[in-house]
Write a protein that holds these residues in place. Structure first.
Motif, PDB file in Angstrom:
ATOM      1  N   LYS A  42       0.700  -1.091  -0.423  1.00  0.00           N
ATOM      2  CA  LYS A  42       0.299   0.307   0.051  1.00  0.00           C
ATOM      3  C   LYS A  42       0.719   1.754  -0.269  1.00  0.00           C
ATOM      4  CE  LYS A  42      -3.951  -2.311   2.218  1.00  0.00           C
ATOM      5  NZ  LYS A  42      -4.678  -2.143   3.314  1.00  0.00           N
ATOM      6  N   TYR A  45       2.717   1.278  -3.498  1.00  0.00           N
ATOM      7  CA  TYR A  45       1.966   2.160  -4.875  1.00  0.00           C
ATOM      8  C   TYR A  45       1.478   3.181  -4.663  1.00  0.00           C
ATOM      9  CZ  TYR A  45      -2.935   2.735  -7.482  1.00  0.00           C
ATOM     10  OH  TYR A  45      -2.906   2.633  -8.551  1.00  0.00           O
ATOM     11  N   SER A  46       1.104   4.299  -3.346  1.00  0.00           N
ATOM     12  CA  SER A  46       0.742   5.295  -3.321  1.00  0.00           C
ATOM     13  C   SER A  46       1.568   6.179  -3.200  1.00  0.00           C
ATOM     14  CB  SER A  46       0.405   5.717  -1.376  1.00  0.00           C
ATOM     15  OG  SER A  46       0.838   4.821  -0.092  1.00  0.00           O
ATOM     16  N   ARG A  50       1.507   9.149  -6.361  1.00  0.00           N
ATOM     17  CA  ARG A  50       1.157  10.250  -5.431  1.00  0.00           C
ATOM     18  C   ARG A  50       2.725  11.011  -7.109  1.00  0.00           C
ATOM     19  NH1 ARG A  50       3.221  10.905  -0.227  1.00  0.00           N
ATOM     20  NH2 ARG A  50       1.195   9.692   0.200  1.00  0.00           N
TER      21      ARG A  50
END
Length: 188
Positions: A42, A45-46, A50
């Motif tokens: 997570k 990926y975030s 971004r």
């Protein structure tokens, strides 16, 4: 993933620390790799999303980062920081590299850039961030690690309690105390 390997009956290691999981990955343990992926995908990926603002490209970076761990688990040096923080930095760097590889679709001369950049605001923000870093480094080790796990690794209080073996109330108190210390350092 577990059915494909034929290892259906073996549960993935979930309660192990990052160092133990990385040592298992060194020996080719797919379950340890899956546990690391579940734990950190997570955040990787975030960060990529971004930077790239493109879900498909962010997924590519996610895959690259975890393939890097699979191929070279020794790339992470535990004395330099947490695995989650290291993965966030690697994700950011890979994302920036991906942006640099993209060729512009329009001529640079045809693009008009509007700048809302305010140097004074940016300088103040940088000053506040530096002060926050200093305050965080002065926190007791338990508070700092718990705060980092909550805010930088994106873990819930329950997940932190499970990972550290500390009671949930202790985790919440540490985070609250750390935030209070930060708040005192920044008078209104």
């Amino acid at each position: 993933m577990y059915r494909e390997t034929g290892l259906v009956n073996s549960p993935p290691p979930s309660g192990q620390d990052d160092a133990a999981l990385l040592s298992l990955v060194q020996r080719g343990d797919e379950y340890a790799m899956a546990a690391l992926f579940d734990r950190y995908s997570k955040i990787v990926y975030s960060v990529a999303l971004r930077v790239l603002r493109d879900p498909a490209a962010a997924e590519d970076v996610l895959q690259e980062v975890f393939m890097q761990i699979w191929r070279n688990p020794d790339g992470f040096v535990a004395t330099r920081g947490s695995l989650g923080g290291w993965l966030a930095v690697v994700s950011r760097n890979r994302s920036i590299d991906a942006l640099r590889r993209k060729r512009p679709t329009e001529s640079v001369d045809d693009i008009a850039l509007a700048s809302n950049y305010n140097l004074a605001d940016e300088a103040e923000r940088n000053s506040l961030m530096e002060k926050a870093r200093e305050v965080i480094t002065l926190l007791p080790v338990e508070q700092r690690k718990t705060l980092e796990m909550a805010f930088f690794d994106g873990l819930t209080h329950s997940e932190i309690a499970e990972m550290t073996g500390d009671p949930l109330g202790t985790v919440k108190t540490r985070i609250r105390s750390a935030l209070t210390s930060l708040r005192k350092a920044f008078p209104a």
